[in-house]
Write a protein that holds these residues in place. Sequence first.
Motif, PDB file in Angstrom:
ATOM      1  N   ASN A 140       0.824  -1.210   0.000  1.00 22.27           N
ATOM      2  CA  ASN A 140       0.000   0.000   0.000  1.00 22.27           C
ATOM      3  C   ASN A 140       0.858   1.260   0.000  1.00 22.27           C
ATOM      4  OD1 ASN A 140      -3.110  -0.305   0.276  1.00 22.27           O
ATOM      5  ND2 ASN A 140      -2.297  -1.971   1.546  1.00 22.27           N
ATOM      6  N   TYR A 141       1.876   1.284   0.831  1.00 19.45           N
ATOM      7  CA  TYR A 141       2.741   2.460   0.895  1.00 19.45           C
ATOM      8  C   TYR A 141       3.430   2.709  -0.445  1.00 19.45           C
ATOM      9  CZ  TYR A 141       2.362   2.216   6.047  1.00 19.45           C
ATOM     10  OH  TYR A 141       1.916   2.195   7.341  1.00 19.45           O
ATOM     11  N   ARG A 142       3.856   1.645  -1.094  1.00 18.72           N
ATOM     12  CA  ARG A 142       4.543   1.794  -2.381  1.00 18.72           C
ATOM     13  C   ARG A 142       3.607   2.326  -3.466  1.00 18.72           C
ATOM     14  NH1 ARG A 142       9.401  -0.573  -3.398  1.00 18.72           N
ATOM     15  NH2 ARG A 142       8.761  -1.271  -5.475  1.00 18.72           N
ATOM     16  N   ASP A 143       2.313   2.158  -3.251  1.00 17.79           N
ATOM     17  CA  ASP A 143       1.331   2.730  -4.180  1.00 17.79           C
ATOM     18  C   ASP A 143       0.916   4.143  -3.777  1.00 17.79           C
ATOM     19  OD1 ASP A 143       1.288   0.707  -5.985  1.00 17.79           O
ATOM     20  OD2 ASP A 143      -0.651  -0.126  -5.402  1.00 17.79           O
ATOM     21  N   GLY A 144       1.584   4.688  -2.767  1.00 15.93           N
ATOM     22  CA  GLY A 144       1.317   6.062  -2.361  1.00 15.93           C
ATOM     23  C   GLY A 144       0.204   6.235  -1.355  1.00 15.93           C
ATOM     24  N   HIS A 145      -0.287   5.147  -0.786  1.00 14.87           N
ATOM     25  CA  HIS A 145      -1.372   5.241   0.180  1.00 14.87           C
ATOM     26  C   HIS A 145      -0.830   5.589   1.568  1.00 14.87           C
ATOM     27  CE1 HIS A 145      -3.403   2.020  -2.568  1.00 14.87           C
ATOM     28  NE2 HIS A 145      -3.404   3.218  -3.116  1.00 14.87           N
ATOM     29  N   GLU A 146      -1.531   6.435   2.269  1.00 19.97           N
ATOM     30  CA  GLU A 146      -1.177   6.783   3.641  1.00 19.97           C
ATOM     31  C   GLU A 146      -1.834   5.792   4.603  1.00 19.97           C
ATOM     32  OE1 GLU A 146       0.846   9.200   4.523  1.00 19.97           O
ATOM     33  OE2 GLU A 146       1.130  10.016   2.497  1.00 19.97           O
ATOM     34  N   PHE A 147      -1.202   5.595   5.765  1.00 26.65           N
ATOM     35  CA  PHE A 147      -1.778   4.664   6.733  1.00 26.65           C
ATOM     36  C   PHE A 147      -3.205   5.059   7.097  1.00 26.65           C
ATOM     37  CE2 PHE A 147      -2.848   3.058  10.890  1.00 26.65           C
ATOM     38  CZ  PHE A 147      -2.432   1.736  10.825  1.00 26.65           C
ATOM     39  N   ALA A 148      -3.444   6.342   7.268  1.00 30.61           N
ATOM     40  CA  ALA A 148      -4.765   6.811   7.698  1.00 30.61           C
ATOM     41  C   ALA A 148      -5.863   6.500   6.684  1.00 30.61           C
ATOM     42  CB  ALA A 148      -4.721   8.309   7.967  1.00 30.61           C
ATOM     43  N   ASP A 149      -5.481   6.182   5.445  1.00 29.69           N
ATOM     44  CA  ASP A 149      -6.471   5.867   4.412  1.00 29.69           C
ATOM     45  C   ASP A 149      -6.787   4.372   4.329  1.00 29.69           C
ATOM     46  OD1 ASP A 149      -6.558   8.551   3.622  1.00 29.69           O
ATOM     47  OD2 ASP A 149      -4.843   8.284   2.277  1.00 29.69           O
ATOM     48  N   LEU A 150      -6.039   3.559   5.059  1.00 26.44           N
ATOM     49  CA  LEU A 150      -6.174   2.109   4.922  1.00 26.44           C
ATOM     50  C   LEU A 150      -7.383   1.575   5.680  1.00 26.44           C
ATOM     51  CD1 LEU A 150      -2.440   1.028   5.257  1.00 26.44           C
ATOM     52  CD2 LEU A 150      -3.758   1.478   3.174  1.00 26.44           C
ATOM     53  N   ARG A 151      -7.925   0.482   5.149  1.00 24.45           N
ATOM     54  CA  ARG A 151      -9.099  -0.149   5.736  1.00 24.45           C
ATOM     55  C   ARG A 151      -8.872  -1.648   5.895  1.00 24.45           C
ATOM     56  NH1 ARG A 151     -13.226   3.756   4.948  1.00 24.45           N
ATOM     57  NH2 ARG A 151     -14.738   2.309   5.837  1.00 24.45           N
ATOM     58  N   LEU A 188      -8.374   1.621   9.626  1.00 29.18           N
ATOM     59  CA  LEU A 188      -7.416   1.162  10.625  1.00 29.18           C
ATOM     60  C   LEU A 188      -7.177   2.216  11.697  1.00 29.18           C
ATOM     61  CD1 LEU A 188      -6.985  -1.021   8.467  1.00 29.18           C
ATOM     62  CD2 LEU A 188      -4.527  -0.853   8.889  1.00 29.18           C
ATOM     63  N   GLY A 189      -7.313   3.481  11.334  1.00 25.15           N
ATOM     64  CA  GLY A 189      -7.079   4.559  12.287  1.00 25.15           C
ATOM     65  C   GLY A 189      -6.084   5.560  11.739  1.00 25.15           C
ATOM     66  N   SER A 190      -5.765   6.554  12.533  1.00 18.48           N
ATOM     67  CA  SER A 190      -4.891   7.629  12.070  1.00 18.48           C
ATOM     68  C   SER A 190      -3.414   7.261  12.129  1.00 18.48           C
ATOM     69  CB  SER A 190      -5.134   8.888  12.906  1.00 18.48           C
ATOM     70  OG  SER A 190      -4.865   8.626  14.279  1.00 18.48           O
ATOM     71  N   ARG A 191      -3.085   6.269  12.945  1.00 18.48           N
ATOM     72  CA  ARG A 191      -1.689   5.864  13.110  1.00 18.48           C
ATOM     73  C   ARG A 191      -1.648   4.387  13.498  1.00 18.48           C
ATOM     74  NH1 ARG A 191      -0.874   5.282  18.527  1.00 18.48           N
ATOM     75  NH2 ARG A 191      -2.401   6.312  19.887  1.00 18.48           N
ATOM     76  N   PRO A 192      -0.498   3.739  13.311  1.00 19.07           N
ATOM     77  CA  PRO A 192      -0.391   2.325  13.695  1.00 19.07           C
ATOM     78  C   PRO A 192      -0.381   2.161  15.215  1.00 19.07           C
ATOM     79  CG  PRO A 192       1.321   2.955  12.116  1.00 19.07           C
ATOM     80  CD  PRO A 192       0.712   4.216  12.625  1.00 19.07           C
ATOM     81  N   TRP A 193      -1.316   1.397  15.721  1.00 24.05           N
ATOM     82  CA  TRP A 193      -1.343   1.052  17.139  1.00 24.05           C
ATOM     83  C   TRP A 193      -2.151  -0.229  17.293  1.00 24.05           C
ATOM     84  CZ3 TRP A 193      -5.906   1.692  20.432  1.00 24.05           C
ATOM     85  CH2 TRP A 193      -7.018   2.154  19.750  1.00 24.05           C
TER      86      TRP A 193
END
Length: 246
Positions: A140-151, A188-193
């Motif tokens: 996902n990151y390599r495709d330019g997606h931000e963590f906050a956008d992930l589901r 997933l949320g705004s940040r990894p936790w």
Amino acid sequence: MSDAMLTAYRHDAHKFTGESHEDAREEFAGVPVNQSVPEGADGDAAALSRPLDVQKQTVPTHADHYRLSLLTGETVYDPETFTRTTIESEVSNLIATEDAQAAHERWLASDVAAAFSETVYHPYTSLKFHTLLVAALLDNYRDGHEFADLRLIVDPVGEVVPFRTVFDGDEFALRIDIEDGGRPSARLGSRPWRSWASAWNRLTAHPLDTDHDKYDMTLDANLRRMWSWSTALQYIEDFAAWRPDR
């Protein structure tokens, strides 16, 4: 892309052999291993499953790299199954392929990877699902997606999306992505936790039959109390293998 994704599937090979990160070999089964994963995906995946500031044993009676089952409370280590020769053979099968998509499929199906924890400090975590989470985040990151956008997205059984499917079970599959296509999902949320319970509770629809199936009811109730992602994903897999009605 293939080389970067292969790094994700090979980055924790030292945990199969019990080597420390500092003393880990640079090659296993003829391929480079234990290299840093790009984009910070390893650290983010670790943060989803365990407190990174706790570097001491959390289970005083358990001090090896084999996982403790949250379902039974027992180690999943079997001396007849996990011989040195068997482990080396199985790990070679997981990491020696040069096809990153094949590596993903092998990790999804691996029983040996499920026998190890992310770290001896947190023995209920799962190396198998940590690695799958690392790969999903990296892709996902390599495709330019931000963590906050992930589901977290629920897919039908057997529908495996390369690199992004993190669980493929008997009732449903789970994927980390940004587009849910109308399928049940939760951010997933705004940040990894350690946010598993939060995401599971917020799914727009649930894949378990909690109205009529007592085993699904039990599984769902327990998943709503878990916070570690790799532990929860491993629990779903263990529960499916244990349940006596199938």
